[in-house]
Design a protein around this motif. Sequence first.
Motif, PDB file in Angstrom:
ATOM      1  N   SER A  54       0.829  -1.211   0.000  1.00 19.38           N
ATOM      2  CA  SER A  54       0.000   0.000   0.000  1.00 19.38           C
ATOM      3  C   SER A  54       0.861   1.258   0.000  1.00 19.38           C
ATOM      4  CB  SER A  54      -0.930   0.017   1.221  1.00 19.38           C
ATOM      5  OG  SER A  54      -0.173   0.016   2.427  1.00 19.38           O
ATOM      6  N   ARG A  55       2.121   1.138   0.407  1.00 21.45           N
ATOM      7  CA  ARG A  55       3.003   2.307   0.414  1.00 21.45           C
ATOM      8  C   ARG A  55       3.229   2.851  -0.999  1.00 21.45           C
ATOM      9  NH1 ARG A  55       6.610   5.445   3.118  1.00 21.45           N
ATOM     10  NH2 ARG A  55       8.472   6.011   1.921  1.00 21.45           N
ATOM     11  N   LEU A  56       3.034   2.027  -2.009  1.00 24.30           N
ATOM     12  CA  LEU A  56       3.165   2.492  -3.387  1.00 24.30           C
ATOM     13  C   LEU A  56       2.214   3.647  -3.688  1.00 24.30           C
ATOM     14  CD1 LEU A  56       3.587  -0.659  -5.663  1.00 24.30           C
ATOM     15  CD2 LEU A  56       5.108   1.314  -5.539  1.00 24.30           C
ATOM     16  N   ASP A  57       1.126   3.718  -2.943  1.00 21.96           N
ATOM     17  CA  ASP A  57       0.118   4.748  -3.193  1.00 21.96           C
ATOM     18  C   ASP A  57       0.229   5.927  -2.232  1.00 21.96           C
ATOM     19  OD1 ASP A  57      -1.067   3.157  -5.229  1.00 21.96           O
ATOM     20  OD2 ASP A  57      -2.042   1.963  -3.681  1.00 21.96           O
ATOM     21  N   PHE A  58       1.277   5.956  -1.415  1.00 23.80           N
ATOM     22  CA  PHE A  58       1.413   7.031  -0.433  1.00 23.80           C
ATOM     23  C   PHE A  58       1.821   8.357  -1.065  1.00 23.80           C
ATOM     24  CE2 PHE A  58       2.252   4.455   3.723  1.00 23.80           C
ATOM     25  CZ  PHE A  58       0.996   3.895   3.591  1.00 23.80           C
ATOM     26  N   PHE A  59       2.458   8.299  -2.251  1.00 21.99           N
ATOM     27  CA  PHE A  59       2.957   9.529  -2.859  1.00 21.99           C
ATOM     28  C   PHE A  59       2.894   9.402  -4.366  1.00 21.99           C
ATOM     29  CE2 PHE A  59       6.267   6.855  -0.998  1.00 21.99           C
ATOM     30  CZ  PHE A  59       6.818   6.294  -2.134  1.00 21.99           C
ATOM     31  N   GLN A  60       2.927  10.535  -5.034  1.00 21.52           N
ATOM     32  CA  GLN A  60       2.895  10.566  -6.489  1.00 21.52           C
ATOM     33  C   GLN A  60       4.322  10.718  -7.013  1.00 21.52           C
ATOM     34  OE1 GLN A  60       0.199  13.406  -8.113  1.00 21.52           O
ATOM     35  NE2 GLN A  60       0.773  13.029 -10.233  1.00 21.52           N
ATOM     36  N   PHE A  61       4.660   9.931  -8.007  1.00 22.10           N
ATOM     37  CA  PHE A  61       6.009   9.990  -8.553  1.00 22.10           C
ATOM     38  C   PHE A  61       6.168  11.201  -9.465  1.00 22.10           C
ATOM     39  CE2 PHE A  61       6.197   5.856  -6.834  1.00 22.10           C
ATOM     40  CZ  PHE A  61       7.540   5.577  -6.659  1.00 22.10           C
ATOM     41  N   ASN A  62       7.328  11.808  -9.389  1.00 21.57           N
ATOM     42  CA  ASN A  62       7.655  12.941 -10.229  1.00 21.57           C
ATOM     43  C   ASN A  62       7.880  12.425 -11.652  1.00 21.57           C
ATOM     44  OD1 ASN A  62       9.029  15.022 -11.660  1.00 21.57           O
ATOM     45  ND2 ASN A  62       9.723  15.904  -9.729  1.00 21.57           N
ATOM     46  N   ILE A  63       6.914  12.681 -12.540  1.00 24.17           N
ATOM     47  CA  ILE A  63       6.935  12.105 -13.871  1.00 24.17           C
ATOM     48  C   ILE A  63       8.036  12.699 -14.733  1.00 24.17           C
ATOM     49  CG2 ILE A  63       5.332  13.699 -14.971  1.00 24.17           C
ATOM     50  CD1 ILE A  63       5.350   9.863 -15.333  1.00 24.17           C
ATOM     51  N   LYS A  64       8.537  13.870 -14.365  1.00 24.83           N
ATOM     52  CA  LYS A  64       9.643  14.452 -15.129  1.00 24.83           C
ATOM     53  C   LYS A  64      10.968  13.812 -14.736  1.00 24.83           C
ATOM     54  CE  LYS A  64       7.548  18.894 -16.254  1.00 24.83           C
ATOM     55  NZ  LYS A  64       7.687  20.373 -16.220  1.00 24.83           N
ATOM     56  N   MET A  65      11.115  13.464 -13.466  1.00 22.69           N
ATOM     57  CA  MET A  65      12.337  12.804 -13.027  1.00 22.69           C
ATOM     58  C   MET A  65      12.340  11.323 -13.405  1.00 22.69           C
ATOM     59  SD  MET A  65      13.094  14.377  -9.243  1.00 22.69           S
ATOM     60  CE  MET A  65      14.585  13.404  -9.103  1.00 22.69           C
ATOM     61  N   HIS A  66      11.158  10.718 -13.345  1.00 25.65           N
ATOM     62  CA  HIS A  66      11.022   9.288 -13.612  1.00 25.65           C
ATOM     63  C   HIS A  66       9.942   9.105 -14.668  1.00 25.65           C
ATOM     64  CE1 HIS A  66      13.508   8.761 -10.050  1.00 25.65           C
ATOM     65  NE2 HIS A  66      12.653   9.510  -9.371  1.00 25.65           N
ATOM     66  N   ARG A  67      10.283   9.467 -15.900  1.00 28.02           N
ATOM     67  CA  ARG A  67       9.288   9.582 -16.968  1.00 28.02           C
ATOM     68  C   ARG A  67       8.544   8.278 -17.235  1.00 28.02           C
ATOM     69  NH1 ARG A  67      11.158  11.995 -22.645  1.00 28.02           N
ATOM     70  NH2 ARG A  67      12.340  10.050 -22.807  1.00 28.02           N
ATOM     71  N   ASP A  68       9.220   7.160 -17.081  1.00 23.92           N
ATOM     72  CA  ASP A  68       8.600   5.884 -17.413  1.00 23.92           C
ATOM     73  C   ASP A  68       7.807   5.282 -16.262  1.00 23.92           C
ATOM     74  OD1 ASP A  68       9.675   6.079 -19.914  1.00 23.92           O
ATOM     75  OD2 ASP A  68      11.436   4.863 -19.460  1.00 23.92           O
ATOM     76  N   PHE A  69       7.885   5.880 -15.077  1.00 25.25           N
ATOM     77  CA  PHE A  69       7.173   5.304 -13.935  1.00 25.25           C
ATOM     78  C   PHE A  69       5.857   6.051 -13.729  1.00 25.25           C
ATOM     79  CE2 PHE A  69       6.453   3.679  -9.653  1.00 25.25           C
ATOM     80  CZ  PHE A  69       6.880   2.374  -9.796  1.00 25.25           C
ATOM     81  N   ASP A  70       4.969   5.921 -14.712  1.00 22.08           N
ATOM     82  CA  ASP A  70       3.641   6.512 -14.595  1.00 22.08           C
ATOM     83  C   ASP A  70       2.720   5.530 -13.882  1.00 22.08           C
ATOM     84  OD1 ASP A  70       3.276   4.557 -16.483  1.00 22.08           O
ATOM     85  OD2 ASP A  70       3.099   5.931 -18.170  1.00 22.08           O
TER      86      ASP A  70
END
Length: 890
Positions: free
Chosen positions: A616-632
Motif C-alpha cells: 500500500s506504500r506504493l500509493d502514499f505519494f505521487q512519482f515525479n513524472i519528469k524525473m522518472h518519466r517511465d514510472f507513470d
Amino acid sequence: MRLLRFVFFIAAVLSIATAKVGAVDRAVMPEKHRALFKEHCVSCHGAEKQKGKFRVDDLPFTITTIEVAEKWQKVLNAINAGEMPPEDEKQPAKDAKADLLEDLSQVMVAARRTLNDSQGVITMRRLNRREYANTIRDLLGVEIDVRSLPADSGAGNFDTAGASLFMSSDQFQLYRSLGAKALSEAFHLARTPVTVKTLRVEPETSVNKGVEREMERQVSIRKRFGLWTKAVNAAAALPENARVVAEIRQRTNDNLHKFYLEWEKLKDAPSPAAFGFPDATDAVHHEGQWERFVPEIADYLALPLVRSGVYLGGGPNKRSVAISVPGDWPPGDYRLRIRLGCTEPERVLLSSRTNEVPDTKVSIPFHAERCFIDVAPSGGAEPPLSTHHVTAKVTAPQELVVPLHVETGGNRYFRVSERGSYEGRPNNYFEEARSRNRVGSDPVLWVDWLEVEGPMVAASCMAAREEMKGWLERLDKKEWTTLQFIQAFAAKALRGRPPAPTFLERLATIHDEQSRNGMKPRLEDTLAVVLASPSFLYLAEPGTDRKPRLLTDTELASRLSYFLWSAPPDGELLSLAKQGALVDPKALDVQTDRLLADERASDFVAAFVGQWLGLSRLDFFQFNIKMHRDFDLGMKEAARQEVYQTFAHLLHHSGSLSRLLKSDTVVINGILANYYDIPGVAGDAFREVKLPPGSPRGGLLGMAGILAMGGNGEHTSPVERGAWVLRKLMHSPPPPAPPNVPMLTRLEGKPLTTRELIAAHQEEPQCAQCHRKIDPIGFGLENFSAAGKWRTEDDRPGVPENRRAIDPSGAFYKGASFRDYPELRDQIAAKPERFARGFAEALTEYGLGRSVGFQDEDLIEAMMSRAQAKDFAIREFVHALVSSKEFRSK
C-alpha cells in the motif's frame, strides 16, 4: 497510548532477550546495564529523590506486567528523546548508550509478545470488505460498492484480524441497506433476459472531423486577423495619426500585438468586431494560438492513415478517443475491443510558421516505450483503469480486448489514450519533438475503431441469477410460500449453517401480515434482514466456553474458503462438509489444492501478499513524472502486479520461497520488460522469463514495485529500504523511530549525496542505535533509483559531478561486509530460514485472524520443517497451516 502503539508495531520481532519459566515467557533486561542506571539515573530517580515521581532503582529487570512494561517504555522514550540524562548531568558513553537503547528496544518487543499473547484464541470476526463483496457476488450474482462499509484496519497487520473486525449497532442498518440494494438488483437481473449488444465508434468521423473543423477555424481567424490588422496599419499610416503611432510604438517597444491592443487611439481605425472578434484582446489572443496549434494540426492532417483512424499523442492538440456504454444498457461487465497498431518510423510534412506549407519532410524517431495505451474513465480527470501493450504495426493492426465494469449510477464513458496521459507523460515526448522539428508532431499509436460489447456475465454469476430466477418463479406461481422462499435463501446465505426456524418464521409472518394489511412490503427488504444478521456477517464459530475445540466440517469449510478465496465455500466444499469428509487429511489436502488452482485464489494472493509486504506504500505519494518519466500509473500498477504474479507463479508451480530472495528468472509482461530492458517479451500477459547475464533483477529486491516503496517519489530513502529489508526479508524489524529525531528535511537543498545526508542521522546515540543496522543495507540498494531503475550516479540536485558516483558497499551490523548490491542480495539469500520464519508467521496471522504468540512456536516449527523438506515450497507452508490443529480448532 504511546506504549500500545509501540508494542503493536513491533509485534513480529524475534526477541533475543527472552527466557522461559514453565509456560510463561519473560522479557529480561541484561544485568550489564544496571551499573549505567546506578551511575546516571538513581541520584534523581531513586529511593531518596524521585523527580517526576518516577523511580528506576526498584524497576524490575524482568518484565511480567503491563505496569512494569509501561515504566520501561517511559525510560526508553526519555532516553531516545535525549531528555535523560539532562544535558547538565554526566552523560554515558555513546556506545554504552546505543547498546542500552538497542537491548531495551528488543526487550520491549519480548514484553509485547508475552503480555499480548492471545493463547491461541481466535476472535469471532465479521466479514471484511473484500469478503463481504465476494460473498454477495457468489450469493446473488451482483457486484456492490463496499466503500461505505467500516474500514478493516486496526490491530494486527492484516484485514483478517478479528480484533479489528468488530461491529457497532448502527452498522447493522448500513449492512441492511446495502443488502436490500443488492437484492433489488439481483431480482431485476434474474427477471431480465441477458441480451448481448454491440456498439462501434469510428473515430475518424468524430475526432478527426473535429480536428479539421479546428483547422478551418484557425485559418479563418488568421485571415480575419490579417484583414483587421491591415486596416489598422492603413489607419496608422495616415498623417494625422503619426504622433499617436510614435507614442504607442515607443511605449510598446515596437511590439505589434501590444500596438494593436491600442487601435482605438487611431483615427479611422476599424473595430475588431467588424471582423468577428469581440475585442482586440480576443483577436490578439487567437492570433497567438496559430503558432502553438496550427503547425501540429497541419502535420496531423497530412499523416497517411488520418482518413481511416486516429493518431494518439500529447501536446496542445493531444488526442484520445472515447466510447460510452448507452444509458439503457444494464450495469455489469463489458468488453472493450480496440483495433489499433504502432506506427513505423515515417516521414511527415513539416509545417512552417506562416500560411504556407513548404515541401520539407522530417523523420519521426520510433519510441518502443510509447507503444502502450491507457483505458480510463472519460474526461481526463481520473487515473487509468488499465494499461496495455500494443504489439502490432499499423500495417497489420491487432484487436485488444479490455474488460470494463459499469456500476449502477456509475461511469459509462471510457477513454483510450497514449500511456501516461493522466500525468502528462506524452507531453514530454511532444516537447522533445518540437525542439527538433519546430512542430512537435510525434505520433506512435493509431486507433482504427473502438467497440463495446455486453453485458458479459461470468458463469458463476449467471448460475446465481438462474437460481434466483427459479425461486422467484416458484413464488410467483404459488408453488412456494414466503416462508419457503426465505428458508431457501437463508440456507444458502448462511453457508451451510442451519438458520434458527423461529427467526425465519418471524420474518415470514411480518412480511405476510404487511401484505394482508395492504402495505405492499418488498421481499428484498425482508431478506435484507438475513444479510444483516450476525450469522451472515460473521464467520461464526460458536462455542460454549473458551476452551479450544475442533471445528465442525461446515465451519472448517468456511474457514478454508475464506482463507484461500476470501469468499464462501462452493457446493463441492459444502457437500464434503455435510458428509463429514473434511476430517480426512487427504481430502483436506485435495480441497486445498483445488481451491488454490481456482481463479478465486487470486484474491488470496493480492490480499495476503499486498499486506504482508506493505505494498500500500506504493500509493502514499505521487512519482515525479519528469524525473522518472517511465514510472507513470500504468507502470506502477504493472510493478505491483509483478509482485503478485511472481508469488502466484511460485505458489501454483510449487516454487521455493527462496526465489523471492534471489532468482535467475522473473515473471513479467511487456511494460515491465521494456522498463527492465529485457528483450523478447511483448503483450499484457505475465510469463516467466530467463534473465540475461548481469541483470540486477530476480527476487523481491530486483522488483521496481518493492524498490519504489523505498523513497518519496523523487529520491531514494536508504532508511526506508533498509528497514523494509530487516522487517520483511530478515525477520529482524527495527523499533519505531524515537521522538524528536532531527529531520533530514533540514538538510534539503545542500550539496550532499544520499549517503552524506543519511549519515547525519548517526550523529546522536538515539539515532545511531537503529541506523547502524538499517542504513548499510539501504546503501547497498542505492544503485536503484527511486523508481527502481538501475543507475550508477546519485541524482540529488546540487551534488558535484566528482561526488555523484554511488558507493553501494557496506556491512551488516556485527556481521559480514558486502561490496555491492549482488553481494548484499547473496548474503540475504544465504539465510532463507529467517525469511521463511517471517513468512510462516505472517501466513498464520492472516489465516487464523489473530496475532502469533509463543504458543504458536510448535506450529511455526512444524510449518518450517514441512516446507524446508520441499525446498521451502510456498504451497507446503499453506498445506502445513491448513492441516494443523490450530487451523482446525476454535
